[in-house]
Design an enzyme around this catalytic site. Sequence first.
Site, PDB file in Angstrom:
ATOM      1  CB  CYS A 275      -0.982   0.023   1.152  1.00  0.00           C
ATOM      2  SG  CYS A 275      -1.056  -1.476   2.095  1.00  0.00           S
ATOM      3  NE  ARG A 304       3.039  -8.870   5.971  1.00  0.00           N
ATOM      4  CZ  ARG A 304       1.746  -8.832   5.803  1.00  0.00           C
ATOM      5  NH1 ARG A 304       0.970  -9.642   6.485  1.00  0.00           N
ATOM      6  NH2 ARG A 304       1.212  -7.978   4.950  1.00  0.00           N
ATOM      7  CD  GLN A 322      -0.124  -8.970   0.492  1.00  0.00           C
ATOM      8  OE1 GLN A 322       0.096  -7.876  -0.020  1.00  0.00           O
ATOM      9  NE2 GLN A 322      -0.392  -9.127   1.768  1.00  0.00           N
ATOM     10  CG  ASP A 324      -2.129  -5.792  -2.139  1.00  0.00           C
ATOM     11  OD1 ASP A 324      -3.291  -5.819  -1.705  1.00  0.00           O
ATOM     12  OD2 ASP A 324      -1.188  -5.214  -1.574  1.00  0.00           O
ATOM     13  CG  HIS A 326      -3.757  -0.696  -2.518  1.00  0.00           C
ATOM     14  ND1 HIS A 326      -2.574  -1.293  -2.835  1.00  0.00           N
ATOM     15  CD2 HIS A 326      -4.026  -1.050  -1.231  1.00  0.00           C
ATOM     16  CE1 HIS A 326      -2.135  -1.972  -1.789  1.00  0.00           C
ATOM     17  NE2 HIS A 326      -2.996  -1.850  -0.806  1.00  0.00           N
ATOM     18  CE  LYS A 409      -8.638  -7.690   9.147  1.00  0.00           C
ATOM     19  NZ  LYS A 409      -7.789  -8.870   9.162  1.00  0.00           N
ATOM     20  CG  HIS A 455      -5.761  -1.659   1.903  1.00  0.00           C
ATOM     21  ND1 HIS A 455      -4.432  -1.393   1.830  1.00  0.00           N
ATOM     22  CD2 HIS A 455      -6.295  -0.653   2.616  1.00  0.00           C
ATOM     23  CE1 HIS A 455      -4.161  -0.268   2.483  1.00  0.00           C
ATOM     24  NE2 HIS A 455      -5.277   0.202   2.970  1.00  0.00           N
TER      25      HIS A 455
END
Length: 580
Positions: A275, A304, A322, A324, A326, A409, A455
């Site tokens: 992000c 991570r 991911q 991902d 946005h 979320k 997200h």
Amino acid sequence: MNPLESKRHTLAHLLAAAVTERYPNAKTTIGPAIDNGFYYDFDFSGGEKPGPDELVNLEKTMRELLTSWNEMTYIEVSEKDARDRFKENPFKQELIDEIVKSGEPITLYTAGGFTDLCRGGHAKNPSRDIARDSFSLERIAGAYWKGDETKPMLTRIYGIAFDTRKDLAIYRAQIAEAKKRDHRKLGKQLDLFTFSELVGSGLPLWTPKGATMRQELDNYVWELREKYGYQRVAIPHITKKELYEKSGHWQKFADELFRITTREGKEYALKPMNCPHHTQIFDRKPHSYKEMPQRYAETTMVYRDEQSGELGGLTRVLSITQDDSHVFCRHSQVKDEFFNIWDIVDNFYGTFGFKLRVRLSFHNPETPEKYLGTPEIWKNAEDALRDIAKERDADYFEAPGEAAMYGPKLDFMATDSLGREHQVATIQLDMNMPERFDLTCINEQGEKERIVMIHCAIMGSIERFSAVMLEHTNGNLPTWVAPVQVRILPISEKHAGYAKKVSSALADSRVRTEIDDADESLGKKIRKAKMEKTPYVLVVGDKEADDNTVSAESRDEGKLGAIKVEEFVAKIVSEIKLRT
Ligand SMILES: [Zn+2]
Ligand SMILES: [Zn+2]
């Protein structure tokens, strides 16, 4: 607490009672209900400690004690009384500190002469409400007090518990089946991924077949996103420290960040999420309201630093792929965008036959220090999500304390073919990051207007989704996902030419094939194809070459017999296209 949870919680008390009866030196700590039963953590450092063989006896003692547990009574006590009662027990003293700090009353619960510090939530009459054969003790493990490795190591005893003996048996059967379907085993059998000691644990390496599978999954997500106006972006995997200081990740992700110091002494980090980078793409120029929303998507890895003890297979990894996205949009556009993403999620998971339930993951108002942003921002965001779930008439529930640090979320929980529930996709509303990065659009009045971010990752992580999908399908990947869709087996060397011809006819229609021309018996080759769970096996010999046919066997439909090559191509192409 639902009735089953209350029973499980009560059984944790019963376990503590049985343990302290048999091991008078044991110190009790905490014992909650969990997904399939309960556990209780004990400190046995003052004396003898039970081994795995002792579980049977402890279970027996639990059953004996249960007959006299006709009620659970409670009293509220003063701090002093509580401290006196547990004066030998430093763990309970710590718990009392916490209760006192929270301002809640201190309550003690007693059944059959055994008393524990507890907030409540028990079976009314344990001996009547809990079936004697509905629970069992499973295993002993080590666990740090408060999950903190700097604190003493305790002994955790796990039990499983259900409403009836039958439910317990069903659960056991599911576990046995799940073991057979372990994705780590299937991953090897289907040759999808591997681990190397040199590379390190938690860092899966995807084989050609595994990479094909991942690509197919990702393509599907892109296909579903297409009509909603998502655009591809691409970012580096590292960033200067300053980006994360501004986003708040430097502080909040402190322990999980992989840090890099350059030879010039500059501090960088591997991205734990995408992000912050994406905000900088949005912020490259001013956006008119006419250009909103901007929808950026990218399939990329984040990193991570998890503790190595927690790593295993694809479900916990250090490198997470991911899918991902946005969405940068105005407040007025949030609802439509959520609806669109929800459609994508429904379509994607529906294709695999998962049943979905939605968790509204909200913040815990009691621990505001864990979150970025004001209470007012949080209220607005959470109200919006609740409205959307209602309007959509979804199967949803609210979970305070499960939010991300920057916003609430919407978590999708998928039930698999074994009846297990997995957390999969998430949609997160974020009103904080746009504040931190001062993201705006120019509205109809020509003024700067604060925007919001949404997200969303449809698969979440490809690693985790792959694990869930493999276990859900028992490795019988739908044909469109299968890395090898058709295996062609020439009966002898002289049929190799015809096998190639069939293979190119399929390849022309973008069907993935493999010819098995090893010097092995046909029976062995067929067994190998079945082991690898290839959707279609085609045997070709003289007769097939003469008639321009194949002898086809489908993994899911059984023997199909002789089929014209064009006919088989048409069948499989339509199956792949429709993703049936
Ligand atoms: Zn209790
Ligand atoms: Zn994000």
